[in-house]
Design an enzyme around this catalytic site. Structure first.
Site, PDB file in Angstrom:
ATOM      1  N   TYR A  98     -10.780  14.247  -4.490  1.00  0.00           N
ATOM      2  CA  TYR A  98      -9.966  13.929  -5.672  1.00  0.00           C
ATOM      3  C   TYR A  98      -9.407  15.227  -6.265  1.00  0.00           C
ATOM      4  O   TYR A  98      -8.206  15.338  -6.518  1.00  0.00           O
ATOM      5  CB  TYR A  98     -10.830  13.188  -6.692  1.00  0.00           C
ATOM      6  CG  TYR A  98     -10.085  12.634  -7.883  1.00  0.00           C
ATOM      7  CD1 TYR A  98      -9.401  11.420  -7.798  1.00  0.00           C
ATOM      8  CD2 TYR A  98     -10.073  13.301  -9.102  1.00  0.00           C
ATOM      9  CE1 TYR A  98      -8.727  10.901  -8.899  1.00  0.00           C
ATOM     10  CE2 TYR A  98      -9.401  12.788 -10.205  1.00  0.00           C
ATOM     11  CZ  TYR A  98      -8.730  11.592 -10.097  1.00  0.00           C
ATOM     12  OH  TYR A  98      -8.059  11.082 -11.188  1.00  0.00           O
ATOM     13  N   LYS A 141      -5.450  16.099  -6.282  1.00  0.00           N
ATOM     14  CA  LYS A 141      -4.758  16.181  -7.577  1.00  0.00           C
ATOM     15  C   LYS A 141      -4.222  17.600  -7.809  1.00  0.00           C
ATOM     16  O   LYS A 141      -3.150  17.781  -8.403  1.00  0.00           O
ATOM     17  CB  LYS A 141      -5.695  15.762  -8.706  1.00  0.00           C
ATOM     18  CG  LYS A 141      -6.083  14.268  -8.675  1.00  0.00           C
ATOM     19  CD  LYS A 141      -4.896  13.348  -8.886  1.00  0.00           C
ATOM     20  CE  LYS A 141      -5.334  11.903  -9.074  1.00  0.00           C
ATOM     21  NZ  LYS A 141      -4.200  11.000  -9.293  1.00  0.00           N
ATOM     22  N   ALA A 161     -10.068   8.006 -19.251  1.00  0.00           N
ATOM     23  CA  ALA A 161      -9.663   6.815 -19.995  1.00  0.00           C
ATOM     24  C   ALA A 161     -10.404   5.642 -19.363  1.00  0.00           C
ATOM     25  O   ALA A 161     -10.670   5.661 -18.156  1.00  0.00           O
ATOM     26  CB  ALA A 161      -8.155   6.609 -19.885  1.00  0.00           C
ATOM     27  N   ASP A 177       0.858  -1.187   0.000  1.00  0.00           N
ATOM     28  CA  ASP A 177       0.000   0.000   0.000  1.00  0.00           C
ATOM     29  C   ASP A 177       0.894   1.237   0.000  1.00  0.00           C
ATOM     30  O   ASP A 177       1.780   1.352   0.865  1.00  0.00           O
ATOM     31  CB  ASP A 177      -0.875  -0.043   1.269  1.00  0.00           C
ATOM     32  CG  ASP A 177      -1.934   1.043   1.286  1.00  0.00           C
ATOM     33  OD1 ASP A 177      -1.669   2.157   0.801  1.00  0.00           O
ATOM     34  OD2 ASP A 177      -3.029   0.765   1.797  1.00  0.00           O
TER      35      ASP A 177
HETATM   36  N1  LIG Z   1      -8.768   6.554 -15.842  1.00  0.00           N
HETATM   37  C1  LIG Z   1      -8.970   7.845 -15.893  1.00  0.00           C
HETATM   38  O1  LIG Z   1      -9.933   8.311 -16.525  1.00  0.00           O
HETATM   39  C2  LIG Z   1      -8.041   8.798 -15.194  1.00  0.00           C
HETATM   40  C3  LIG Z   1      -8.132  10.160 -15.493  1.00  0.00           C
HETATM   41  C4  LIG Z   1      -7.276  11.053 -14.851  1.00  0.00           C
HETATM   42  C5  LIG Z   1      -6.351  10.589 -13.942  1.00  0.00           C
HETATM   43  N2  LIG Z   1      -6.286   9.254 -13.676  1.00  0.00           N
HETATM   44  C6  LIG Z   1      -5.298   8.823 -12.683  1.00  0.00           C
HETATM   45  O2  LIG Z   1      -4.526   7.784 -13.216  1.00  0.00           O
HETATM   46  C7  LIG Z   1      -4.006   6.986 -12.156  1.00  0.00           C
HETATM   47  C8  LIG Z   1      -4.200   5.516 -12.488  1.00  0.00           C
HETATM   48  O3  LIG Z   1      -5.582   5.225 -12.500  1.00  0.00           O
HETATM   49  P1  LIG Z   1      -6.247   4.188 -13.518  1.00  0.00           P
HETATM   50  O4  LIG Z   1      -7.274   4.937 -14.250  1.00  0.00           O
HETATM   51  O5  LIG Z   1      -5.218   3.456 -14.258  1.00  0.00           O
HETATM   52  O6  LIG Z   1      -7.040   3.268 -12.478  1.00  0.00           O
HETATM   53  P2  LIG Z   1      -6.873   1.736 -12.079  1.00  0.00           P
HETATM   54  O7  LIG Z   1      -7.884   1.519 -11.000  1.00  0.00           O
HETATM   55  O8  LIG Z   1      -6.891   0.869 -13.276  1.00  0.00           O
HETATM   56  O9  LIG Z   1      -5.409   1.680 -11.464  1.00  0.00           O
HETATM   57  C9  LIG Z   1      -5.085   2.209 -10.221  1.00  0.00           C
HETATM   58  C10 LIG Z   1      -4.130   1.237  -9.559  1.00  0.00           C
HETATM   59  O10 LIG Z   1      -3.691   1.820  -8.331  1.00  0.00           O
HETATM   60  C11 LIG Z   1      -3.702   0.807  -7.346  1.00  0.00           C
HETATM   61  N3  LIG Z   1      -3.850   1.430  -6.039  1.00  0.00           N
HETATM   62  C12 LIG Z   1      -4.890   2.184  -5.590  1.00  0.00           C
HETATM   63  N4  LIG Z   1      -4.682   2.547  -4.317  1.00  0.00           N
HETATM   64  C13 LIG Z   1      -3.482   2.012  -3.962  1.00  0.00           C
HETATM   65  C14 LIG Z   1      -2.722   2.039  -2.778  1.00  0.00           C
HETATM   66  N5  LIG Z   1      -3.157   2.680  -1.666  1.00  0.00           N
HETATM   67  N6  LIG Z   1      -1.533   1.399  -2.752  1.00  0.00           N
HETATM   68  C15 LIG Z   1      -1.076   0.734  -3.838  1.00  0.00           C
HETATM   69  N7  LIG Z   1      -1.770   0.657  -4.998  1.00  0.00           N
HETATM   70  C16 LIG Z   1      -2.950   1.299  -5.047  1.00  0.00           C
HETATM   71  C17 LIG Z   1      -4.889  -0.070  -7.696  1.00  0.00           C
HETATM   72  O11 LIG Z   1      -4.781  -1.372  -7.110  1.00  0.00           O
HETATM   73  C18 LIG Z   1      -4.814  -0.100  -9.205  1.00  0.00           C
HETATM   74  O12 LIG Z   1      -4.032  -1.190  -9.702  1.00  0.00           O
HETATM   75  C19 LIG Z   1      -4.721   7.455 -10.886  1.00  0.00           C
HETATM   76  O13 LIG Z   1      -3.874   8.302 -10.149  1.00  0.00           O
HETATM   77  C20 LIG Z   1      -5.902   8.243 -11.428  1.00  0.00           C
HETATM   78  O14 LIG Z   1      -6.350   9.230 -10.545  1.00  0.00           O
HETATM   79  C21 LIG Z   1      -7.100   8.347 -14.272  1.00  0.00           C
END
Ligand SMILES: NC(=O)c1ccc[n+]([C@@H]2O[C@H](COP(=O)([O-])OP(=O)(O)OC[C@H]3O[C@@H](n4cnc5c(N)ncnc54)[C@H](O)[C@@H]3O)[C@@H](O)[C@H]2O)c1
Length: 262
Positions: free
Chosen positions: A167, A171, A200, A70
């Site tokens: 969030y 961010k 995404a 974590d």
């Molecule tokens: N998908 C989108 O639309 C989007 C848009 C803007 C920003 N983001 C950012 O991109 C990043 C990745 O997100 P994603 O969309 O790939 O989502 P996702 O849920 O596919 O991946 C997030 C990963 O982070 C891990 N995670 C979460 N909390 C954790 C913790 N406390 N310790 C260790 N691992 C942890 C999860 O297990 C997961 O594998 C995030 O920071 C998210 O805020 C995503």
């Protein structure tokens, strides 16, 4: 493209720690960086998602270490750095990608939930960055490094589509943490940048994007008229990590189809 230009995107001889690399944007980034020559350490809380990751990356020919943990636990962070050190690898790229949110009206958001989101999205990114920089700071041998913080367009704009205040705040904090550390650590040859993705399709957004009306609202706010793919964001992160971006630090690069430009 000249060979020389292409080589500046290469990551051979580098080692990247990617948090949240078991799925979505983190996984796409870890895979792209491995294909460009980097050894990879993934730290993720999702033990199921980590299963098979090392085998899935094996044809890149690079070392891939998957560590369950974590990002809000300092002992888990130390174990990820130690796992690389035990193999003689020095982590010189850090991708602070693990993230979470809490979509609910601000008046219903309890303080513990607020704190959990801030801890994962902002405080953990600071602690990881601090531990990264401490380990690169070796007397007489400066090791250049690159940190890429995965923020969000929601770190620089409000959002009328749905409430998600912890969030947004975390961010936004991550964007300015990026600038502050870039200024402080330029003298250590550590570049610090952020990417600002738009929506995404990943585990984080599956439920959200299953609403057709919300999806239409998102596309209407996006000049290029499409969602991002995890690979689009991975490309920006890998670029910022590479020598091709050697003069870029302290910036927040939107990967948003123009959302924040209009
Ligand atoms: N998908 C989108 O639309 C989007 C848009 C803007 C920003 N983001 C950012 O991109 C990043 C990745 O997100 P994603 O969309 O790939 O989502 P996702 O849920 O596919 O991946 C997030 C990963 O982070 C891990 N995670 C979460 N909390 C954790 C913790 N406390 N310790 C260790 N691992 C942890 C999860 O297990 C997961 O594998 C995030 O920071 C998210 O805020 C995503």
């Amino acid at each position: 493209m000249h060979d020389q230009d292409f080589n500046r995107l290469a990551l051979s001889g580098r080692t990247a720690l990617v948090t949240g690399g078991a799925s979505g944007i983190g996984r796409a980034t870890a895979l792209l960086m491995a294909k460009r020559g980097a050894d990879i350490v993934v730290l993720d809380a999702d033990t199921d998602g980590l299963r098979g990751l090392e085998a899935a990356f094996s044809d890149t020919g690079n070392t891939v270490i998957a560590r369950a943990g974590d990002v809000t636990r300092e002992a888990d962070i130390a174990r990820a750095f130690d796992a690389a050190a035990d193999r003689g690898m020095v982590i010189d790229i850090l991708v602070n990608n693990a993230g979470t949110g809490a979509r609910m009206p601000a008046t219903e958001l309890d303080t513990d939930t607020w704190s959990r989101v801030v801890d994962v999205n902002l405080t953990a990114a600071f602690v990881l960055s601090r531990e990264f920089a401490k380990r690169l700071d070796r007397p007489g041998a400066v090791i250049p490094g690159a940190i890429i913080n995965v923020a969000s367009i929601m770190g620089v704009v409000g959002n009328q589509l749905y409430p998600n205040v912890s969030y947004h705040a975390s961010k936004g904090g991550l964007v300015n943490l990026t600038r502050a550390l870039a200024a402080e650590w330029a003298s250590k040859s550590i570049r610090v940048n952020a990417v600002l993705p738009t929506f995404a399709e990943t585990g984080l957004t599956t439920a959200l994007l299953s609403s057709n009306s919300l999806r239409e609202d998102i596309l209407a706010k996006t000049p290029l008229g499409c969602l991002a793919e995890a690979d689009d964001i991975a490309e920006a992160i890998a670029f910022l990590a590479s020598d091709a971006a050697r003069m870029i630090t302290g910036t927040a690069l939107p990967v948003d189809g123009g959302w924040t430009a209009v």
